[in-house]
Scaffold this active site. Structure first.
Site, PDB file in Angstrom:
ATOM      1  N   GLU A 299       6.356   7.854  -3.633  1.00 30.25           N
ATOM      2  CA  GLU A 299       5.634   6.431  -3.928  1.00 30.25           C
ATOM      3  C   GLU A 299       5.793   6.383  -5.470  1.00 30.25           C
ATOM      4  OE1 GLU A 299       2.136   6.082  -1.761  1.00 30.25           O
ATOM      5  OE2 GLU A 299       2.937   6.277   0.109  1.00 30.25           O
TER       6      GLU A 299
ATOM      7  N   ASP B  69       3.458   1.668   5.533  1.00 29.45           N
ATOM      8  CA  ASP B  69       2.492   1.315   4.277  1.00 29.45           C
ATOM      9  C   ASP B  69       2.573   2.435   3.675  1.00 29.45           C
ATOM     10  OD1 ASP B  69       0.360  -0.176   2.755  1.00 29.45           O
ATOM     11  OD2 ASP B  69      -0.939   1.214   3.633  1.00 29.45           O
TER      12      ASP B  69
ATOM     13  N   HIS C 196       1.248   0.921   0.205  1.00 33.07           N
ATOM     14  CA  HIS C 196       0.125   1.769   0.593  1.00 33.07           C
ATOM     15  C   HIS C 196      -1.105   1.077   0.081  1.00 33.07           C
ATOM     16  CE1 HIS C 196      -0.912   6.310   0.440  1.00 33.07           C
ATOM     17  NE2 HIS C 196      -1.961   5.506   0.939  1.00 33.07           N
TER      18      HIS C 196
ATOM     19  N   ARG D   3       0.536   8.850   5.990  1.00 35.27           N
ATOM     20  CA  ARG D   3       1.007   9.343   4.831  1.00 35.27           C
ATOM     21  C   ARG D   3       2.542   9.456   4.998  1.00 35.27           C
ATOM     22  NH1 ARG D   3      -2.831   8.820   2.474  1.00 35.27           N
ATOM     23  NH2 ARG D   3      -4.264  10.415   1.489  1.00 35.27           N
TER      24      ARG D   3
END
Length: 307
Positions: free
Chosen positions: A257, A252, A275, A228
């Site tokens: 985001e 990632d 992600h 996360r």
């Protein structure tokens, strides 16, 4: 029963949901936030993935919702406490994407230690810079896993085959008897060659890897996060990587985001992906099918899948 589908699901999953009730699918809407507030009013089941956030303000419109079903692991995009206060069951699919997530983590580790992305870009530009892309072996190196839950254990199993020594930090794992060694976070960071983060975002884990903690990393260390965003001080990590104070990093997941245009990480030497840890055909199908089964169980009176 009215089912509101907010994010893309595979056809076989939608077909199974159709058997349970009438579906309103807003996953492809260009104005999803407005449609969400409108359609959630009379929905009884809401199905989401990571692209939809169900805040208290959104859920305040939900007059009839009985179940919120998240096709995936995390539930930080749902105000769970508010949902529970409204007697809404919240369920997720915590194991569906584990294999995909761990395989992506390994991909990022290998890409970073062997500079695969940079070498690819350089060679495609017409250069032949063999001496520029000297990497690192994983054999006989130490892997430090932050968060030794299911994903952390799967990662450990796979990277043992590379001949890596495994240590982990997890204050909730107190009776481990495996060959992996439980250590303090500071020791893990200062002694590991590869550090991989596998924790959920909570008040306790937010900014867990602060500037102070990141300064403990070895000069040849790499840091990978597929769990996360908000766990790592991203801005300082950019400084560390760009100034070659650590060997490299791969992310990632991010604080915000999608990544904002002015984020320095876009121009950094950090390897980044959008992600996609769970973005495989197999993981998405399993998450969808697990979600349908969770909904069925709750409707039948079995609340064990609820959080």
């Amino acid at each position: 029963m009215k089912i509101l589908v907010c994010d893309q699901l595979q056809e076989v999953v939608l077909n199974q949901l159709h058997e349970l009730g009438e579906i309103t699918d807003i996953s492809g809407s260009s104005n999803k936030n407005v449609e969400l507030s409108s359609h959630i009013v009379d929905a009884e089941v809401v199905v989401i993935r990571s692209a939809t956030t169900l805040t208290k303000e959104v859920l305040a419109h939900a007059k009839n919702v009985k179940i919120i079903a998240r096709c995936g692991v995390g539930i930080d995009n749902v105000d769970v406490e508010y949902a529970k206060s409204r007697d809404i069951y919240v369920t997720n699919a915590p194991t569906a994407n584990l294999i995909s997530l761990v395989e992506h983590t390994i991909g990022l580790i290998l890409s970073t230690t062997r500079k695969i992305y940079e070498a690819n870009a350089s060679t495609k530009s017409g250069k032949w810079e063999k001496s520029k892309f000297v990497g690192l072996e994983l054999h006989q190196k130490q892997l430090g896993i932050i968060g030794f839950g299911k994903a952390g254990k799967l990662l450990s199993e796979r990277l043992k085959s590379f001949g890596m020594k495994i240590v982990f930090y997890d204050p909730f794992v107190t009776d481990w008897e495996g060959e992996e060694e439980s250590v303090a976070l500071e020791y893990l960071l200062s002694s590991s060659d590869v550090v991989s983060v596998h924790v959920i975002k909570t008040p306790q884990t937010e900014n867990l890897l602060s500037k102070e903690k990141l300064n403990l990393l070895k000069p040849n260390a790499i840091l990978v996060n597929t769990s996360r965003g908000g766990i790592i001080d991203e801005e300082y990590l950019v400084e560390l990587v760009n100034s070659n104070k650590i060997f490299g990093a791969a992310l990632d997941v991010f604080d915000k985001e999608p990544i904002e245009e002015n984020n320095k990480i876009l121009d950094s030497d950090i390897l980044i992906t959008p992600h996609i840890g769970a973005s495989t055909i197999e993981a998405q199908l399993k998450a969808g099918l697990d979600t349908v089964q969770n909904i069925k169980k709750i409707l039948d009176g079995d609340t064990s899948p609820a959080l």
